[in-house]
Write an enzyme that holds these catalytic residues in place. Structure first.
Site, PDB file in Angstrom:
ATOM      1  CB  THR A  78       1.278   0.183   4.759  1.00 26.72           C
ATOM      2  OG1 THR A  78       1.978  -0.774   3.950  1.00 26.72           O
ATOM      3  CG2 THR A  78       2.243   0.729   5.805  1.00 26.72           C
ATOM      4  CB  THR A 113      -0.878  -0.035   1.268  1.00 27.52           C
ATOM      5  OG1 THR A 113      -1.573  -1.273   1.292  1.00 27.52           O
ATOM      6  CG2 THR A 113      -1.860   1.092   1.306  1.00 27.52           C
TER       7      THR A 113
END
Length: 339
Positions: free
Chosen positions: A249, A198
């Site tokens: 993330t 991410t």
């Protein structure tokens, strides 16, 4: 500048933080000094991608900082920074995103305004180069918070979003052809040298408003329609002027189980610094669900942190004309911005 080691109770958490609060006077009124932090994903970034990952986050944070210094909003800044990361094939978002089990790109994103708690998200969207901007359109042009799959693409077509047919890169196609399974993909993402993860940004503008944005292509070989943490409010990201902003993330299923972004802000509301809140939350995720990941955190007063429990995370921040960045555990470099 304060650096936190956390070597005793939080041995697996690597953190960078700055805690001083800054204000400035402009046109007869008190304004906050702006701050922006970005990340390019917490995972086992291979040496071959290290330089591109660091360069990418530095480029993105500079772009977001320019928006803020020109009087733009935190929402404008995080969107700008994440769009640049989505356009960079070094990251798993937009161009360069990983492929699902059928060899297709499915993208997720969220954006959130800490002033109003307005949020927009898209999940499993296809052929959209910048899903973060589509998520913002959901926030600003609909009565909803999230659109998914076919509905998200129908909305994109209705508002005139360009269709992108060039999101699959040749390196990712080759990796997908040699990969074995979703479980193997998870292991490669976070425990070896292969995969992506991410991207995200958090910002504080001169009016004291915070915002966050997160975007991803997910994990290689995921099932069609799988949605991880990134577009889920409170998991992949959250922003509230009363506490701060977070972009997460890592392993999506683990982050979802502990609602990581909101958990970090909860700790901050209880009096913890950005550093301590991120470290405590990541440790809890590790102990409770055996998950690893990272987060960038920004308080409403400008205290920020970049923390991760994976081998590496590319991150960068700008505050008070200083650019800070890092990749490896306990690593931080500083550059003075040219005036």
């Amino acid at each position: 500048m304060l650096k936190t080691d956390n070597t005793k109770d939080l041995q697996q958490t690597k953190t960078q933080t700055h805690t001083n609060v800054c204000f400035l006077w402009a046109r007869g009124r008190l304004r906050m000094k702006t701050v922006i932090v970005v990340h390019g994903g917490a995972w086992a970034i291979p040496d071959a991608l290290a330089e591109a990952s660091v360069a990418g986050v530095k480029n993105a944070v500079r772009a977001g900082d320019t928006v803020l210094k020109n009087g733009g909003s935190a929402i404008d800044a995080v969107e700008k920074a994440v769009r640049l990361l989505e356009d960079n094939p070094a990251f798993d978002a937009g161009h360069g995103a990983v492929l699902n089990i059928d060899g297709e790109v499915e993208l997720d994103s969220i954006i959130m305004d800490g002033q109003t708690l307005a949020a927009g998200a898209v999940a499993s969207v296809r052929n959209i180069a910048n899903p973060v901007s589509l998520a913002r359109a959901v926030m600003e042009k609909t009565d909803h918070v999230m659109l998914t799959d076919r509905g998200a693409n129908m909305f994109a077509e209705r508002i005139g979003t360009a269709v992108a047919h060039d999101l699959v890169t040749e390196p990712e196609r080759k990796e997908w052809e040699h990969s074995k399974s979703y479980r193997a993909g998870v292991e490669k993402f976070f425990n070896t040298q292969w995969g992506h993860d991410t991207v995200g940004a958090v910002a504080l503008d001169s009016f004291g408003n915070v915002a966050c944005a997160t975007s991803t292509g997910g994990i290689r070989n995921k099932m069609v329609g799988r949605v991880g943490d990134s577009p889920i409010i409170g998991s992949g990201g959250y922003a509230d002027n009363r506490s701060g902003a977070v972009s997460c993330t890592g392993h999506g299923e683990s982050i979802l189980k502990v609602t990581l972004a909101r958990l970090i802000l909860f700790h901050m509301e209880q009096g913890k610094s950005a550093t301590a809140a991120a470290a405590a939350s990541l440790q809890y995720m590790s102990e409770r669900v055996k998950g690893c990941g990272g987060a960038i955190v920004l308080s409403s007063m400008g205290d920020w942190a970049a923390s991760f429990t994976t081998p590496r995370m590319a991150w960068a921040s700008i505050k008070e004309d200083q650019l800070h960045y890092g990749l490896n555990p306990k690593e931080e470099f500083t550059e003075m911005l040219k005036l």
